[in-house]
Design a protein around this motif. Structure first.
Motif, PDB file in Angstrom:
ATOM      1  N   ARG A  46      44.839  -4.645  24.049  1.00 47.55           N
ATOM      2  CA  ARG A  46      44.210  -3.659  23.171  1.00 47.55           C
ATOM      3  C   ARG A  46      42.721  -3.516  23.465  1.00 47.55           C
ATOM      4  NH1 ARG A  46      47.062  -4.588  17.189  1.00 47.55           N
ATOM      5  NH2 ARG A  46      49.204  -4.421  17.954  1.00 47.55           N
ATOM      6  N   VAL A  47      42.064  -4.635  23.687  1.00 47.79           N
ATOM      7  CA  VAL A  47      40.628  -4.577  24.027  1.00 47.79           C
ATOM      8  C   VAL A  47      40.440  -3.787  25.319  1.00 47.79           C
ATOM      9  CG1 VAL A  47      38.614  -5.928  24.747  1.00 47.79           C
ATOM     10  CG2 VAL A  47      39.988  -6.674  22.784  1.00 47.79           C
ATOM     11  N   SER A  48      41.202  -4.123  26.350  1.00 48.68           N
ATOM     12  CA  SER A  48      41.090  -3.426  27.645  1.00 48.68           C
ATOM     13  C   SER A  48      41.325  -1.934  27.499  1.00 48.68           C
ATOM     14  CB  SER A  48      42.086  -3.997  28.654  1.00 48.68           C
ATOM     15  OG  SER A  48      41.731  -5.299  29.006  1.00 48.68           O
ATOM     16  N   ASP A  49      42.364  -1.560  26.774  1.00 50.86           N
ATOM     17  CA  ASP A  49      42.683  -0.145  26.587  1.00 50.86           C
ATOM     18  C   ASP A  49      41.590   0.573  25.796  1.00 50.86           C
ATOM     19  OD1 ASP A  49      45.025  -0.536  27.984  1.00 50.86           O
ATOM     20  OD2 ASP A  49      46.329  -0.432  26.211  1.00 50.86           O
ATOM     21  N   THR A  50      41.109  -0.061  24.739  1.00 52.72           N
ATOM     22  CA  THR A  50      40.092   0.555  23.884  1.00 52.72           C
ATOM     23  C   THR A  50      38.796   0.775  24.651  1.00 52.72           C
ATOM     24  OG1 THR A  50      41.054  -0.383  21.888  1.00 52.72           O
ATOM     25  CG2 THR A  50      38.734   0.260  21.763  1.00 52.72           C
ATOM     26  N   LEU A  51      38.385  -0.207  25.446  1.00 51.26           N
ATOM     27  CA  LEU A  51      37.106  -0.123  26.151  1.00 51.26           C
ATOM     28  C   LEU A  51      37.050   1.006  27.180  1.00 51.26           C
ATOM     29  CD1 LEU A  51      36.160  -3.889  26.579  1.00 51.26           C
ATOM     30  CD2 LEU A  51      35.136  -2.209  25.022  1.00 51.26           C
ATOM     31  N   LYS A  52      38.160   1.625  27.475  1.00 51.17           N
ATOM     32  CA  LYS A  52      38.144   2.792  28.364  1.00 51.17           C
ATOM     33  C   LYS A  52      37.485   3.984  27.664  1.00 51.17           C
ATOM     34  CE  LYS A  52      42.364   1.296  30.623  1.00 51.17           C
ATOM     35  NZ  LYS A  52      43.815   1.482  30.709  1.00 51.17           N
ATOM     36  N   THR A  53      37.645   4.061  26.344  1.00 53.71           N
ATOM     37  CA  THR A  53      37.181   5.245  25.622  1.00 53.71           C
ATOM     38  C   THR A  53      36.197   4.961  24.499  1.00 53.71           C
ATOM     39  OG1 THR A  53      39.118   5.092  24.180  1.00 53.71           O
ATOM     40  CG2 THR A  53      39.288   6.562  26.108  1.00 53.71           C
ATOM     41  N   HIS A  54      36.263   3.778  23.890  1.00 54.05           N
ATOM     42  CA  HIS A  54      35.461   3.453  22.710  1.00 54.05           C
ATOM     43  C   HIS A  54      34.962   2.005  22.801  1.00 54.05           C
ATOM     44  CE1 HIS A  54      38.063   6.740  21.383  1.00 54.05           C
ATOM     45  NE2 HIS A  54      37.157   7.011  20.465  1.00 54.05           N
ATOM     46  N   PRO A  55      33.871   1.700  22.125  1.00 55.40           N
ATOM     47  CA  PRO A  55      33.395   0.314  22.123  1.00 55.40           C
ATOM     48  C   PRO A  55      34.239  -0.587  21.220  1.00 55.40           C
ATOM     49  CG  PRO A  55      31.848   1.738  20.948  1.00 55.40           C
ATOM     50  CD  PRO A  55      32.937   2.611  21.468  1.00 55.40           C
ATOM     51  N   TRP A  56      34.341  -1.836  21.606  1.00 51.16           N
ATOM     52  CA  TRP A  56      34.945  -2.898  20.798  1.00 51.16           C
ATOM     53  C   TRP A  56      33.930  -4.033  20.807  1.00 51.16           C
ATOM     54  CZ3 TRP A  56      40.734  -3.707  20.115  1.00 51.16           C
ATOM     55  CH2 TRP A  56      41.002  -4.822  19.305  1.00 51.16           C
ATOM     56  N   LEU A  57      33.445  -4.406  19.645  1.00 53.63           N
ATOM     57  CA  LEU A  57      32.403  -5.426  19.525  1.00 53.63           C
ATOM     58  C   LEU A  57      32.923  -6.646  18.789  1.00 53.63           C
ATOM     59  CD1 LEU A  57      29.461  -3.108  18.380  1.00 53.63           C
ATOM     60  CD2 LEU A  57      30.115  -3.734  20.725  1.00 53.63           C
ATOM     61  N   VAL A  58      32.336  -7.798  19.079  1.00 56.33           N
ATOM     62  CA  VAL A  58      32.634  -9.019  18.338  1.00 56.33           C
ATOM     63  C   VAL A  58      31.334  -9.605  17.819  1.00 56.33           C
ATOM     64  CG1 VAL A  58      34.736  -9.560  19.632  1.00 56.33           C
ATOM     65  CG2 VAL A  58      32.561 -10.535  20.364  1.00 56.33           C
ATOM     66  N   TYR A  59      31.458 -10.344  16.728  1.00 62.11           N
ATOM     67  CA  TYR A  59      30.349 -11.138  16.220  1.00 62.11           C
ATOM     68  C   TYR A  59      30.692 -12.585  16.528  1.00 62.11           C
ATOM     69  CZ  TYR A  59      27.003 -13.504  13.307  1.00 62.11           C
ATOM     70  OH  TYR A  59      25.991 -14.319  12.881  1.00 62.11           O
ATOM     71  N   GLU A  60      29.780 -13.270  17.208  1.00 61.20           N
ATOM     72  CA  GLU A  60      30.013 -14.656  17.596  1.00 61.20           C
ATOM     73  C   GLU A  60      28.822 -15.500  17.181  1.00 61.20           C
ATOM     74  OE1 GLU A  60      31.777 -16.926  21.476  1.00 61.20           O
ATOM     75  OE2 GLU A  60      30.447 -15.241  21.843  1.00 61.20           O
ATOM     76  N   ASP A  61      29.118 -16.652  16.578  1.00 60.27           N
ATOM     77  CA  ASP A  61      28.068 -17.616  16.242  1.00 60.27           C
ATOM     78  C   ASP A  61      28.447 -18.964  16.859  1.00 60.27           C
ATOM     79  OD1 ASP A  61      29.996 -18.751  14.556  1.00 60.27           O
ATOM     80  OD2 ASP A  61      29.046 -18.041  12.718  1.00 60.27           O
ATOM     81  N   GLU A  62      27.787 -20.033  16.411  1.00 63.01           N
ATOM     82  CA  GLU A  62      28.050 -21.351  17.001  1.00 63.01           C
ATOM     83  C   GLU A  62      29.477 -21.831  16.772  1.00 63.01           C
ATOM     84  OE1 GLU A  62      26.528 -21.600  12.936  1.00 63.01           O
ATOM     85  OE2 GLU A  62      25.606 -20.769  14.728  1.00 63.01           O
ATOM     86  N   ILE A  63      30.157 -21.295  15.761  1.00 62.69           N
ATOM     87  CA  ILE A  63      31.550 -21.678  15.502  1.00 62.69           C
ATOM     88  C   ILE A  63      32.501 -20.939  16.439  1.00 62.69           C
ATOM     89  CG2 ILE A  63      33.401 -21.636  13.766  1.00 62.69           C
ATOM     90  CD1 ILE A  63      31.176 -21.900  11.639  1.00 62.69           C
ATOM     91  N   GLY A  64      32.150 -19.730  16.796  1.00 66.85           N
ATOM     92  CA  GLY A  64      32.989 -18.909  17.660  1.00 66.85           C
ATOM     93  C   GLY A  64      32.994 -17.464  17.188  1.00 66.85           C
ATOM     94  N   VAL A  65      33.976 -16.712  17.619  1.00 62.88           N
ATOM     95  CA  VAL A  65      34.109 -15.311  17.214  1.00 62.88           C
ATOM     96  C   VAL A  65      34.543 -15.282  15.756  1.00 62.88           C
ATOM     97  CG1 VAL A  65      35.357 -13.147  17.590  1.00 62.88           C
ATOM     98  CG2 VAL A  65      34.611 -14.514  19.551  1.00 62.88           C
TER      99      VAL A  65
END
Length: 182
Positions: A46-65
């Motif tokens: 899903r990330v790969s497919d989405t990134l072709k047309t739209h952004p996909w962002l994550v928030y990551e801190d010291e614990i992880g995503v």
């Protein structure tokens, strides 16, 4: 491309973390109308497919995503191409910490720069926290699909919120696909 602290572009390698955030939402709430949890491989796809047309962002801190947000196609008909849908999900351990706002604060300007005119968000009702997040991010209510989804033995309404990203023009330029935008 720089983002708000903690926010970065997702990659397929985030699939396991994304699935872990999304799994309890699918399994225990009507917030998502999916009934089977997508595994890490499916989330990576899903990330790969989405990134072709739209952004996909994550928030990551010291614990992880700890959260993610993305844009996607609003509908498949060509005349809808200036509109997009958005979604945001935050790990249960991190809700109420402003992560959803940070993610939308980074995502919405990107969609605007790509040339999208309207962003839409569907919210399974009731969901006061999601309504508050979307309204604080600039979305306004546009309508409710009543009894549109059946999950956990009952019918659920979906409210729709929208915001204008760019002024509608008589001859709009084509939105720039995310893969070309970078």
């Amino acid at each position: 491309m720089s983002f708000v602290q903690g926010v970065r572009l997702a990659s397929p390698s985030d699939g396991l973390a994304l699935s872990a955030i999304y799994a309890p939402i699918v399994e225990t709430t009507a917030t998502s109308f999916e009934t089977a949890v997508p595994d890490a491989e499916e989330m990576a796809r899903r990330v790969s497919d989405t990134l072709k047309t739209h952004p996909w962002l994550v928030y990551e801190d010291e614990i992880g995503v700890m959260g993610y947000a993305y844009g996607c196609e609003h509908r498949s008909r060509s005349a809808y191409r200036w509109s997009c849908d958005v979604s945001v999900y935050v790990d249960a351990r991190a809700r109420g910490m402003g992560i959803g706002r940070r993610l939308y604060g980074a995502l919405l300007p990107l969609l605007k720069r790509q040339g999208f005119v309207r962003a839409h968000a569907g919210i399974v009702l009731p969901n006061e926290a999601s309504v508050a997040l979307h309204e604080a991010s600039g979305f306004g209510p546009v309508g409710v699909y009543q009894n549109v989804g059946f999950k956990f033995g009952c019918w659920h309404d979906v409210g729709w919120w929208a915001m204008t990203l760019n002024r509608p023009e008589e001859n709009p330029r084509e939105p720039i696909p995310w893969a070309e935008f970078l």
